[in-house]
Enzyme design. Structure first.
Site: not given
Ligand SMILES: *Cc1c(COP(=O)(O)O)cnc(C)c1O
Length: 429
Positions: A343, A372, A276, A239, A316
């Site tokens: 399209c 992503y 990410r 995250g 997004y």
């Molecule tokens: C998507 C996801 C991640 C990675 O999230 P990032 O924002 O890309 O770091 C980690 N753990 C779980 C369970 C996820 O679904």
């Protein structure tokens, strides 16, 4: 920090001019920098050097086999969310004991495959899943290590589509049900509770939601200890955000320091699932300008990459920096929507974006496309998926060939040949 820079007015991927790669591989083209992958993995991993930990790169951010091999060689584990990702991870040589498996909808065959592989643990998201895993492990004569994914009900203050740690989201178990679930897990024959897991969202640009979730998890951990349930792993999910535009996300070391403090005095091993923050700025998408167009006041730059190649702006409303591959300091500015050939009106890479005036045939680089990006691409409008290239210093390698028209229709040919079985003539004309 990444290794995409302008030298003498031309964008380079590490030591290679981007136009050289385009001449060889065409457009649209995803280009990744191996040095950036390693650097970002190491930045994340070393931020937690003070505590026992396992960095499990989140495969869904970018699942190319060569990339997974690169990270596995550097010592990474992986977080997977499907049987397909397990297949990729094993094919790339990620050791099973460094694989954790998350996701709300694990099917029987996927659980079976993970049990046979002998992965480190399952992050379990419901009581029914817990029971399914126990039953399946038992019948194989195995015991599955599990963590329960807790929904700590914190607001990650990110885009609603990528926030996962609120009560209203489908993910994890609410805190007040988790205690009973651990008690159940202890009794079930086929599972061994070994950890506690959460993942609160993606592209977090503040530390506070992590701290809040961490505090709640540690509180809960102490309640478990008091009830005689001792765990080995604390999984904080992924995250951490990155800079797409002007965001200033916390550095991994800030999170590392907070975690080290929170788990002091325990013998917990921390599991991290960064996606990410490792992948995002390792890649660019290069696209060629096809046409310029003006409808009334509105200007459009029509390029050969569409929402099927990079969906984040459409899905997004995400910002990606876009710049000509060859700098043009003297060109007048142009404010335009940069759009693809699909399209759909939702097919854009940027809206009302100021870029230097470009012409058909010019190349544009779409930055921060490593996470992503390709993985979310589709063949919509019957567009073969694009090629991926990995650069390391002055060398480059095609790590996914561009799909062909035959790749589009291959899986349909059998149905075409057998159409008569439905009473529909299958012969042409
Ligand atoms: C998507 C996801 C991640 C990675 O999230 P990032 O924002 O890309 O770091 C980690 N753990 C779980 C369970 C996820 O679904």
């Amino acid at each position: 920090m990444h290794h995409f820079h302008f030298h003498h007015g031309v964008l380079h991927a590490e030591d290679i001019p981007v136009p050289e790669l385009v001449a060889e591989y065409g457009t649209p083209l995803y280009i990744y920098s191996a040095s950036t992958w390693l650097r970002h993995y190491q930045a994340m991993d070393s931020a937690f050097a003070g505590v026992p930990h396992l960095t499990c790169y989140s495969v869904k951010a970018n699942s190319n086999l060569a990339i997974l091999r690169l990270l596995a060689q550097a010592g990474a584990g992986v977080d997977i969310v499907s049987g397909g990702e397990l297949f990729r991870a094993l094919r790339a040589g990620v050791p099973a004991e460094r694989i954790v498996y998350s996701g709300v909808g694990k099917k029987r065959h996927e659980i079976h495959e993970a049990l046979l592989a002998g992965i480190l643990l399952f992050n379990v998201e419901s009581v029914q899943e817990l029971e399914r895993i126990s039953e399946m492990a038992s019948s194989l004569g195995k015991t599955a290590r599990i963590s329960l994914r807790i929904n700590p009900d914190v607001d990650p203050k990110t885009h609603p589509y990528i926030s996962t740690g609120l009560r209203e989201n489908k993910f994890g178990l609410p805190m007040d049900e988790a205690l009973a679930a651990y008690t159940l897990a202890q009794k079930l024959p086929g599972v061994e509770p070994v950890g506690l897991d959460c993942h609160i969202g993606s592209q977090l640009t503040q530390l506070s939601p992590f701290i809040e979730a961490l505090d709640r998890l540690m509180d809960f951990y102490r309640q478990l200890v008091a009830r005689g349930i001792s765990l080995r792993y604390l999984d904080l999910g992924g995250g951490l955000g990155i800079t797409y535009n002007a965001e200033e996300p916390p550095h991994p070391t800030e999170l590392g320091a907070a975690v080290a403090q929170a788990v002091q005095g325990t013998d917990l091993t921390i599991i991290l699932e960064p996606g990410r923050v490792i992948a995002g700025n390792t890649g660019i998408l290069v696209t060629e300008v096809q046409y310029l167009k003006q409808n009334g006041e509105k200007h459009f730059v029509i390029v050969d990459a569409g929402m099927n190649d990079l969906v984040r702006p459409s899905l997004y409303g995400s910002y990606h920096r876009i710049a000509p591959v060859t700098e043009r300091p003297d060109a007048p500015p142009l404010v335009a929507d940069i759009v693809g050939p699909i399209c759909e009106s939702g097919d854009f890479l940027a809206k009302n974006r100021e870029i230097p005036m470009v012409a058909p045939g010019d190349l544009l680089a779409v930055f921060s496309a490593g996470a992503y990006g390709f993985v979310m691409s589709s063949q919509y409008n019957s567009r073969p998926r694009v090629a991926e290239v990995l650069v390391h210093e002055d060398k480059h390698l095609l790590i996914r060939r561009r799909e062909t028209y035959q790749d589009l229709v291959g899986p349909e040919e059998d149905g075409l040949a057998r159409l008569e079985e439905l009473g529909i003539p299958s012969t042409q004309g």
